[in-house]
Structures are given as structure tokens and as C-alpha cells.
Write an enzyme that holds these catalytic residues in place. Structure first.
Site, short mmCIF file in Angstrom:
data_model
loop_
_atom_site.label_atom_id
_atom_site.label_comp_id
_atom_site.label_asym_id
_atom_site.label_seq_id
_atom_site.Cartn_x
_atom_site.Cartn_y
_atom_site.Cartn_z
N ARG A 39 -12.96 1.41 -5.40
CA ARG A 39 -12.65 1.72 -4.00
C ARG A 39 -12.37 3.21 -3.78
O ARG A 39 -11.30 3.60 -3.38
CB ARG A 39 -11.48 0.88 -3.49
CG ARG A 39 -11.68 -0.61 -3.62
CD ARG A 39 -10.51 -1.39 -3.03
NE ARG A 39 -10.70 -2.81 -3.21
CZ ARG A 39 -9.84 -3.74 -2.80
NH1 ARG A 39 -8.74 -3.38 -2.17
NH2 ARG A 39 -10.09 -5.03 -3.00
N ASP A 81 -5.31 2.70 2.46
CA ASP A 81 -6.17 1.74 3.14
C ASP A 81 -6.26 2.09 4.61
O ASP A 81 -5.25 2.38 5.26
CB ASP A 81 -5.61 0.31 2.99
CG ASP A 81 -5.85 -0.27 1.61
OD1 ASP A 81 -6.38 0.46 0.73
OD2 ASP A 81 -5.51 -1.44 1.39
N ASP A 134 0.85 -1.19 0.00
CA ASP A 134 0.00 0.00 0.00
C ASP A 134 0.88 1.24 0.00
O ASP A 134 1.99 1.21 0.54
CB ASP A 134 -0.90 0.04 1.24
CG ASP A 134 -1.90 -1.09 1.28
OD1 ASP A 134 -2.34 -1.53 0.20
OD2 ASP A 134 -2.26 -1.53 2.39
#
Length: 532
Positions: free
Chosen positions: A426, A373, A346
Site C-alpha cells: 500500500r 489512510d 491508523d
């Protein structure tokens, strides 16, 4: 050359952010300031502009722009009046394609002819140059380093006031010189063997200037969006007093260190206690993720600093047995003005009840997994004014359908004024979080979907602009059950209308909502690195 001044604005304490934002937005101060010209090309024509070289036409690039589409020439387009003296000319410009090395896009001031003027050139070799062109022969007056990439918008501003010339990129003063060659002249935009889009041209008098305001090149007065000032401190959920933390101040009160190597950076983020860490240049990190301790501000210097090859982990090691925030949870972290490239896991991961985190004015492109995230009971997070450029799994909120014990009643996150630019999915995808506030974001050319509310999450989608987005928001996703989603005051251009259901309580903080008609222009002008 101004080697220190080139980086000065981003290095100043966060109190200077509002002043930089004013420059990005083209705000002029002083009682005598007046608007001489504005043109956003939304009328579909370039009346009032005179082209010399290249192929100029109004096109669409998010909004309508003045596009120069030839890479085979030195091209410029001019407007305004030869009697204008002291003024600032500003434009947003996106270089689309550089035909070779050391090519540029530019804004022009005090134009005498197509071969004589001052200009601020943003070059493909990662420099900005303040120059003078006399009968086709150029002289460099000042230069500085700045990150430049095709496909990104930059705000160029050239001020001419008496013999003083100043050049800004994204609100930061990077070049300055004194020259007495010309006292007045027209304005213009230019490309050198580069295709580019120009938008939101504005000319305002300098304080003390005497020119009489004229209409825009279209013949009709126009005005740009009324943009609110960008926050100088964390807002949204990150500003709420909770879990023993009063708002989010990061490393305020601690020492300041500037790091130019990966080893120095990793050492700084691991130190205990408050610290402001200034990242200068693009640092190549080893390994996938690197832990950030509490009470840290991590801020990039200029528009071209950041991290590649690795990401940041804000949180303790995963422990599924913890179901309440521990006393040693990572907290009070600010991450601003960083470019993230090529991350193997990430770019930013917030986990294990981390709280009071502000992620602001960053730019990320593509990596192996998420851009940002937030999961495993984390809360009181604000994600604002970021530019996600082509990211696939962009922003996950809540990592798994089976994680209710850690997540229910938490995952309180604000997402506002972000540019979701050709991202896939997302944006965010939410499990359990309540209340999740998604407002005043600009979604353009979203590939799969915008927002997904799942597993009884409570999501408010408010005042966002969706352009070319088939599925702006929906309930449920893949194997995840539906959540709740309330939508209001959004705009949809060549887009679906979204799916709503259920009710969501109001957020407990105050905020200002920008009208949808102004969101696209405001966000593209303000989001991403180099704009604080």
C-alpha cells in the site's frame, strides 16, 4: 546550554522552512564560500581517509557508505588538510547499533590528532553535545535534547568560524559555543562503541574563509545531487483551489499554542477556528483515534516530538448516505514534523470528504493498521517528504470496492518525495482515485508491492527510484479489479519493471521533477522529522 535555541528553528513560522532545508542540504551562502571536500563513497573506496580504531570499509546501506562495523572500540576516520581554518563539515550518519548506554556517533572539526579536536556527538541517551577533546580528555561546550534512535539517518553539521562553533542536527541549530583552543585542522567522523554508516560528507568554507579548495578524498572532484528546495507551503493537489477552499494554509492567522501533554493537545485540536499547535515531546494519547477540526496546523518541535498510542482522524463520522461534499466537511489541515509510534488503528486517517490536507515531513514506524489512510470522498491532499520506516499497511487510498458513490471523481492525492523504507504494501493502494500522482519517491526493500491501481483508478507513477523492489507497481489487487496506471521516467535497481495499462489525464498543477538519479540521495536527506 541553549534550552530555547534547541527548539527555535522548528517553532518559527513556516516561512523559515527553506532556510532549514538549505542547512540539511549543506548549502552555504556568501560570496567566498567554496567546496573543500565531498565524498559519497559511490566509487567504492575510502581513499584519502585515515582510520584510527574500529573496522572501517565502504559498504552498502541504501547507497554506498563508509561503515564502521565494530562496537568494541572508540573509532574515527580523518580526511582533509591541517591548514583548513573556517569551514562547515557535514555528513549523513545512521547509528546502526549502540553497544551500551550513552554511546555516540560524531562529526569532527579542526582535528589536531586522533585525540585532540572539536566534535558534535549524537548520543544514544537522546542528546547532542558540542565538545572539545584535548589529548583524550573531553569537555562539553554545549548540549541539547534531541531524539536519537538506531537505524535512522541524521544530518550532522559542525561549523567552525573564528572562535564560534555551531552544531546542527537535521538543519536545526542545537548547540553553540565560543572556544579559542584551535584555529585550524582536518575533519573526520567518529563512533564511540557504536556501529554506524556515514555518507555524503561535505566540507565548505565559512563566509569569509580563506582556505583553497581541494579535491575529494578519492582524488577526483565530486558533487552531490542538485536537490530542489523543499516546499514552504502546500503543493500538489493540496495547493489547488477547489470546493470553496483556496489552497491549504492550516492554522495561519490563528493563535499559536505549544502543548506538552496529551490533554492539552486533545483540547487544542478540538477547538473551532484557526490555530497553530506545536507539539513538544512524545505525547502518549489514549484510545485509537482523535478528531482534528478545520483550519489547524499541527507541527512537532524538533526531531523527537510526536504521538504514540493513538492517531489523528481528519474527518466527520462515517455516513454512507452522503454522496457529495457537505458544507461542514473538515478542511484546511496541516500535519508536519511528527513521529507516530504504536498507533492502534491508523496513524493518520482522512475521511468523509475532508479536503485540502497537507501531510508533510512526518516519520512513522509500525502500528496496528495504516500509516496514512485517505478515503470516503476525501480529496485535494498532498503527502510529501515523509519517512515510513517498516510500516506494513502503509498508505490506503479508497477504503472499499463498494464505495464508488463517494469516491469516483474524488480522492485526488499527490504523493511525492516520501521514503518508503522497508514497507510491505500500500505505497499507495488506490481505489477509484483520479488523478493520483506518485512522483519522486524513494522505494527501498519493499516487501510485497509498491503501488497498486484498482477499481478504475487513474494513477501516474513518475520519476520514482525503486531499489530492491520485486513488484514496483501493478493493476488490480486481491479482489479489487484493475485500474489505470501510467509510468514514466522511473528507475529500477535490482527490481522488477512494473505493470501499466490505460491512460490518465495530466494533473492540473505545476511541479518540478527531480531526475531519478538524484531521488535516493535527495529523499533520504530530506524526508522525515527534523528537516523543516
Amino acid at each position: 546550554m541553549l534550552p530555547n535555541q534547541a527548539w527555535r528553528a522548528p517553532l518559527v513560522a513556516l516561512a523559515a522552512a527553506l532556510a532549514a532545508a538549505a542547512l540539511v542540504l549543506g548549502v552555504t551562502t556568501g560570496a567566498s564560500a567554496a567546496t573543500l571536500l565531498t565524498d559519497d563513497f559511490e566509487d567504492g573506496n575510502s581513499a584519502g581517509w585515515t582510520a584510527n580504531g574500529g573496522s572501517w570499509a565502504v559498504a552498502t546501506d541504501g547507497s554506498r557508505v563508509l561503515r564502521q562495523s565494530s562496537t568494541g572500540s572508540d573509532a574515527r576516520s580523518l580526511a582533509g588538510t591541517a591548514t583548513w581554518t573556517d569551514y562547515a563539515v557535514q555528513t549523513r550518519v545512521k547509528p546502526v547499533s549502540f553497544n551500551g548506554a550513552n554511546r555516540f556517533v560524531a562529526v569532527l572539526a579542526r582535528v589536531q590528532s586522533s585525540t585532540s579536536y572539536y566534535y558534535l556527538a549524537l548520543r544514544s541517551n537522546n542528546t547532542v553535545e558540542l565538545k572539545r577533546l584535548v589529548n583524550g580528555s573531553s569537555a562539553t561546550l554545549d548540549t541539547a535534547s534531541v531524539g536519537v534512535s538506531a537505524g535512522s539517518f541524521y544530518t550532522l553539521r559542525l561549523e567552525v568560524n573564528g572562535s564560534t562553533l555551531r552544531g546542527y542536527v537535521n538543519g536545526a541549530l542545537l548547540a553553540e559555543a565560543t572556544d579559542t583552543r584551535w584555529a585550524s585542522g582536518r575533519v573526520g567522523v567518529a563512533t564511540f562503541y557504536t556501529t554506524a554508516s556515514f555518507d555524503d560528507v561535505a566540507v565548505t568554507t565559512a563566509s569569509g574563509g580563506e582556505p583553497t579548495p581541494t579535491s575529494s578524498p578519492t582524488g577526483e572532484p565530486t558533487s552531490g545531487p542538485t536537490n530542489p528546495p523543499q516546499p514552504n507551503v502546500a503543493d500538489g493537489w493540496a495547493s489547488v483551489n477547489a470546493w470553496g477552499q483556496n489552497g491549504t494554509s492550516g492554522g495561519a492567522g490563528g493563535s499559536t499554542v505549544t502543548v506538552t501533554s496529551a490533554s492539552a493537545f486533545l483540547s487544542a485540536i478540538a477547538q473551532v477556528g484557526p490555530r497553530i499547535i506545536q507539539v513538544q515531546g512524545m505525547l502518549t494519547l489514549p484510545g485509537p483515534m482523535h478528531d482534528v477540526t478545520s483550519d489547524k496546523t499541527i507541527v512537532g518541535v524538533g526531531s523527537g516530538s510526536g504521538l504514540t498510542g493513538g492517531g489523528l482522524n481528519v474527518g466527520l463520522a462515517i455516513d454512507d448516505g452522503i454522496t457529495a461534499p457537505p458544507a461542514n466537511a473538515v478542511h484546511n489541515v496541516i500535519i508536519r514534523n511528527l513521529n507516530f509510534r504504536g498507533w492502534p488503528d491508523d496513524a493518520i486517517n482522512v475521511q468523509m470528504f475532508s479536503h485540502h490536507v497537507w501531510i508533510d515531513h512526518n516519520t512513522w514506524t509500525t502500528g496496528a493498521d495504516g500509516g496514512v489512510d485517505i478515503k470516503r470522498g476525501s480529496s485535494y491532499v498532498t503527502v510529501s517528504y515523509n519517512h515510513a520506516d517498516g510500516t506494513n499497511k502503509n498508505m490506503l487510498l479508497g477504503h472499499d470496492d463498494s464505495n464508488a458513490a463517494q469516491d469516483v471523481g474524488r480522492l485526488k492525492v499527490s504523493y511525492h518525495h516520501n521514503w518508503f523504507d522497508s514497507t510491505t504494501q500500500r505505497n499507495p493502494r488506490v481505489r477509484f482515485g483520479d488523478q493520483v500522482h506518485v512522483y519522486n519517491n524513494y522505494y527501498s526493500d519493499t516487501g510485497d508491492y509498491g503501488v497498486a491501481s484498482t477499481e478504475n483508478a487513474g494513477v501516474i507513477v513518475e520519476g520514482n527510484a525503486f531499489v530492491n523492489v520485486d513488484d514496483p507497481f501493478h493493476l488490480g489487487e486481491a479482489d479489487s479489479g484493475p485500474g489505470r496506471l501510467v509510468a514514466r521516467d522511473n528507475s529500477f535497481t535490482n527490481s522488477g519493471t512494473g505493470q501499466t495499462g490505460g491512460s490518465v489525464s495530466a494533473v492540473s498543477y505545476s511541479y518540478s521533477l527531480l531526475p531519478c538519479a538524484q531521488v535516493q540521495a535527495a529523499v533520504t536527506a530530506q524526508a522525515g522529522t527534523g528537516r523543516i
